[in-house]
Enzyme design. Structure first.
Site, PDB file in Angstrom:
ATOM      1  CE  LYS A  52      26.032  -4.640  -5.735  1.00  0.00           C
ATOM      2  NZ  LYS A  52      25.931  -3.597  -6.751  1.00  0.00           N
ATOM      3  NE  ARG A  65       7.144   0.742   4.986  1.00  0.00           N
ATOM      4  CZ  ARG A  65       5.898   0.322   5.130  1.00  0.00           C
ATOM      5  NH1 ARG A  65       5.602  -0.945   4.920  1.00  0.00           N
ATOM      6  NH2 ARG A  65       4.942   1.161   5.463  1.00  0.00           N
ATOM      7  NE  ARG A 111      -1.459  -1.901   3.044  1.00  0.00           N
ATOM      8  CZ  ARG A 111      -1.109  -3.133   2.729  1.00  0.00           C
ATOM      9  NH1 ARG A 111      -1.801  -3.799   1.846  1.00  0.00           N
ATOM     10  NH2 ARG A 111      -0.063  -3.728   3.282  1.00  0.00           N
ATOM     11  CB  THR A 112       3.415   2.567   2.303  1.00  0.00           C
ATOM     12  OG1 THR A 112       2.652   2.157   3.429  1.00  0.00           O
ATOM     13  CG2 THR A 112       4.041   3.913   2.586  1.00  0.00           C
TER      14      THR A 112
END
Lengths: 145, 313
Positions: free
Chosen positions: B86, B107, B57-58
């Site tokens: 990495k 996020r 959703r976000t």
């Protein structure tokens, strides 16, 4: 009576809670300085019963007194120059402390991000609460509490 | 990269004043009604969605919001498809993204990661959720939904149910709502998932916001204007047994909905698992999909504001 010689330039940290001198020694990173340090433990004190004292012979701009303020802002800091006390510094709780304590929240970004300073911010001066700048986790340590 | 007069980042809903939030909601409402007016305001601009953990959703909401304004999207959708594998730091990743994009939504499973990015970023960073910490744009979606459905953000009894301990949306929502007058909370959770004491000591008590803590959802429902349901999130538990024990503690079904008033709207940050029965979806008070809809317009309004687009006009 134990006698420790006078210092030319430096600090005398007085009224340290008995047993806390070594904590301050480590947090001020005095072990990394090439200077004379006297640690006096359990000295008699009319005010406190017992107290610790630290005498440090070093240039007076070399130490971060915020660290001492964080550990115990009731410590008396005497600043010495030419073997005389030139000032008594009143310590305050620092608004921010950097790389003195670590965030213990395993979910905090400080646990993995390389080269990131450990920064704690004074969020409640009345209750003396410090929180991690990044995750806002409260510091639950025993330095000054 | 778009030149800005004031580089500003949004880490927590409290980075915005009540007045700024109200302005954003007005703008979002206008964007919903007049999409054409904003269809090209981001022509040539890019949003970087730096998502170190999965989100549906976000991320889609941010991306749709940017596409609505004519902008483009770059980024990654999991840490495994980024240079984090990495060993690249968050700080370096945003420095790189800042060379390509004009604004970033981040996020990260670690709390405070977007702030690390914001400290060095040349472009606005929006926290799109950092572990159990903050999720400001979810709060904006929640407030917009409440304001639109109830017509106000004051004088409300708000019930919050489920995982109140680890639920970042809950902490953010409470912090934002205590700034309005006449708010009262009923906090519904099992003992183990009660609201953390710091939320009480540092948010609820200083604001003088009344609240009560209850265990039974049925006892709270008749008193509520808003029921905010949350999911017990597996990823926040270190111990699988604790999660299994807690996950089905609350299930909102048609029977429980009968206890609520005709305008007791149900919100949920989604995804829901079992905590709201699918039979509740057809109830006109089920507002969780409307929340997704309003969330997109709030993100659109937020990016528009951080990119100082209104100031061109």
């Amino acid at each position: 009576m134990l006698n420790v010689g006078a210092i030319e330039e430096g600090f005398v940290l007085d009224h340290i809670k008995a047993g806390k001198a070594m904590t301050i020694y480590k947090d001020l990173k005095l072990d990394q300085l090439d200077c004379t340090v006297a640690i006096i433990k359990n000295a008699k004190s009319s005010k406190m019963g017992k107290k610790d004292i630290l005498k440090v012979e070093c240039p007076i701009d070399q130490l971060n007194m915020d660290v001492v303020g964080f550990i115990d802002h009731n410590i008396t800091v005497n600043i010495i120059k030419n073997s005389r006390i030139i000032a008594k510094k009143k310590l305050e709780l620092p608004k921010e402390i950097r790389n003195v304590i670590r965030c213990r929240n395993p979910r905090c970004i400080t646990s993995i991000e390389q080269g990131l300073d450990q920064v704690f911010v004074l969020t409640d001066p009345e209750k003396e609460i410090y929180r991690c700048k990044y995750c806002e986790e409260k510091y639950h340590g025993t330095h000054n509490k | 990269m778009r030149k800005l007069k004031h580089l500003r980042h949004i880490m927590s809903p409290l980075d915005l004043t009540v007045e700024e939030m109200d302005k954003l909601m007005d703008l979002a409402a206008d964007m919903e009604v007049n999409p054409k007016k904003y269809a090209h305001v981001c022509d040539g601009l890019k949003l970087a969605t730096l998502f170190y953990e999965p989100s549906t959703r976000t991320r889609m909401s941010f991306e749709s919001a940017m596409l609505n304004m004519g902008g483009s999207i770059i980024g990654f959708h999991s840490a495994s498809s980024s240079s984090a594998t990495k060993g690249e730091s968050v700080a370096d990743t945003i420095r790189v993204a800042g060379c390509f994009a004009d604004i970033c939504a981040m996020r990260h499973p670690k709390e405070g990661a977007p702030m690390v990015a914001a400290e060095v970023s040349p472009i606005p960073v929006i926290n799109a959720g950092d572990g159990g910490h903050q999720h400001p744009t979810q709060t904006l979606a929640d407030l917009m939904t409440i304001r639109t459905l109830k017509g106000r953000l004051n004088n409300l009894t708000v019930g919050i149910c489920g995982d109140l301990k680890f639920g970042r949306t809950v902490h953010s929502l409470i912090s934002a709502l205590v700034r309005y007058t006449g708010i009262r909370f009923i906090l519904i959770s099992p003992e183990e998932l009660r609201i953390p004491s710091y939320v009480k000591e540092e948010v609820l008590n200083p604001a003088g916001t009344p609240y009560e803590e209850v265990i039974r959802l049925e006892d709270a429902i008749p008193k509520l204007d808003i029921l905010y349901m949350t999911r017990v999130q597996k990823e926040r538990f270190f111990n699988e047994d604790d999660y299994v024990r807690m996950k089905d503690f609350y299930i909102l079904d048609e029977e429980k909905m009968k206890l609520g008033g005709p305008e007791m709207y149900v919100l949920h940050p989604l995804p829901r698992v079992n905590e709201i029965s699918v039979n509740v979806d057809k109830d006109p008070r089920a507002a969780y999909f409307k929340q997704v809809h309003y969330g997109m317009y709030m993100r659109e309004a937020l990016m528009y504001t951080l990119l100082e687009l209104g100031e061109d006009q």
